[in-house]
Scaffold this active site. Structure first.
Site, PDB file in Angstrom:
ATOM      1  N   ASP A  54       0.883  -1.163   0.000  1.00 46.43           N
ATOM      2  CA  ASP A  54       0.000   0.000   0.000  1.00 46.43           C
ATOM      3  C   ASP A  54       0.919   1.210   0.000  1.00 46.43           C
ATOM      4  O   ASP A  54       1.629   1.452   0.989  1.00 46.43           O
ATOM      5  CB  ASP A  54      -0.903  -0.020   1.233  1.00 46.43           C
ATOM      6  N   ASN A  77       3.756   3.431 -10.677  1.00 47.29           N
ATOM      7  CA  ASN A  77       2.569   3.447 -11.532  1.00 47.29           C
ATOM      8  C   ASN A  77       1.265   3.610 -10.758  1.00 47.29           C
ATOM      9  O   ASN A  77       0.298   4.145 -11.290  1.00 47.29           O
ATOM     10  CB  ASN A  77       2.520   2.145 -12.347  1.00 47.29           C
ATOM     11  N   TYR A 146      -6.667  15.972  -9.835  1.00 44.13           N
ATOM     12  CA  TYR A 146      -5.814  14.902 -10.347  1.00 44.13           C
ATOM     13  C   TYR A 146      -4.588  15.483 -11.047  1.00 44.13           C
ATOM     14  O   TYR A 146      -3.448  15.040 -10.835  1.00 44.13           O
ATOM     15  CB  TYR A 146      -6.613  14.023 -11.302  1.00 44.13           C
ATOM     16  N   LYS A 150      -0.332  15.137 -10.370  1.00 46.30           N
ATOM     17  CA  LYS A 150       0.624  14.712 -11.388  1.00 46.30           C
ATOM     18  C   LYS A 150       1.650  15.804 -11.687  1.00 46.30           C
ATOM     19  O   LYS A 150       2.819  15.515 -11.977  1.00 46.30           O
ATOM     20  CB  LYS A 150      -0.120  14.295 -12.656  1.00 46.30           C
ATOM     21  N   THR A 181      -7.781   1.956 -18.771  1.00 49.21           N
ATOM     22  CA  THR A 181      -7.550   1.461 -17.415  1.00 49.21           C
ATOM     23  C   THR A 181      -8.816   1.656 -16.594  1.00 49.21           C
ATOM     24  O   THR A 181      -9.747   2.358 -16.994  1.00 49.21           O
ATOM     25  CB  THR A 181      -6.410   2.240 -16.727  1.00 49.21           C
TER      26      THR A 181
END
Length: 238
Positions: A54, A77, A146, A150, A181
């Site tokens: 985790d 990833n 999000y 990143k 995904t």
């Protein structure tokens, strides 16, 4: 560096791009590939080594680094998108959760595995980023949270380029647009095959690329990021 005979660890290696990365590493002759996941029973790729991890748990990260002490290539990833449509009104706990997984997770892994990789004679760390980490383009404001996680990961990756090569650790940042995904919440958009992204990811590592723009969307977004925001958001800049 070559992937053949390397020891690779992929976080979130049980599905989506992560699973494709595990499969591609094995196809390129990696000596061992750890597929890390919160539940290692969900790892189904033949010949991969399941690893319980985790990325938000410091003790779990430390245990993974101790167990996988032969790693020479780390691919960060694992990531989440919690569908935070309005960063000004959405519950901040969800924003923090995205940062915990998407930014602090890779940071924890790098802090734990840089000494491991350096101790094994050097290697490579690849941080799986996004076209959204380069620019929040018009029409994509609902991905601001999000994108922020990143962008933070990209800045950390770029900053570490100043110090890690001296320790024998190369760095690359992988960028892509919409990819097939579980994290992608819009079923209507055209998506990259995960296998193609994985192929380009390892092509980049083997070529010594610092930044890998894995699809036409990321190439376009990279170019647009150099523009004055007033050119991208004319109504809002007026």
């Amino acid at each position: 560096m070559k992937i053949q005979d390397a020891v690779v660890l992929v976080t979130g290696g049980n599905r989506g791009v992560g699973r494709a990365l595990v499969e591609e590493a094995l196809a390129r002759g990696a000596r061992k590939v750890y597929a890390a996941a919160r539940d290692p029973k969900t790892v189904s790729t033949p010949h991969a080594v399941p690893l319980k991890l985790d990325v938000t748990d410091p003790e779990a990260v430390a245990a993974a680094a101790e167990h996988a002490s032969d790693v020479t290539v780390l691919i960060n990833n694992a990531g989440v998108d919690l569908a935070i449509d309005d960063i000004l009104t959405h519950d901040l706990d969800d924003v923090r959760r995205e940062f915990e997984v998407n930014f602090f997770g890779p940071l924890r892994l790098m802090r734990a595995f840089v000494p491991v990789i350096a101790g094994n004679g050097g290697g490579h760390i690849q941080n799986v980023n996004s076209a959204l980490g380069l620019l929040v383009a018009p029409g994509f404001g609902s991905y601001t949270a999000y994108a922020s996680t990143k962008a933070a990961l990209l800045m950390a990756t770029n900053g570490l380029r100043d110090t890690l090569p001296a320790r024998g650790v190369e760095l690359s940042s992988l960028h892509m647009g919409f990819t097939d995904t579980d994290i992608l919440r819009d079923p209507a958009v055209q998506k990259n095959p995960a296998s193609e992204i994985a192929r380009k990811a390892f092509d980049g590592i083997e070529a010594g690329a610092a930044e890998i723009l894995a699809d036409p969307v990321s190439v376009q977004v990279k170019a647009a990021a150099a523009l004055d925001p007033a050119q991208l958001f004319p109504q809002r800049a007026a």
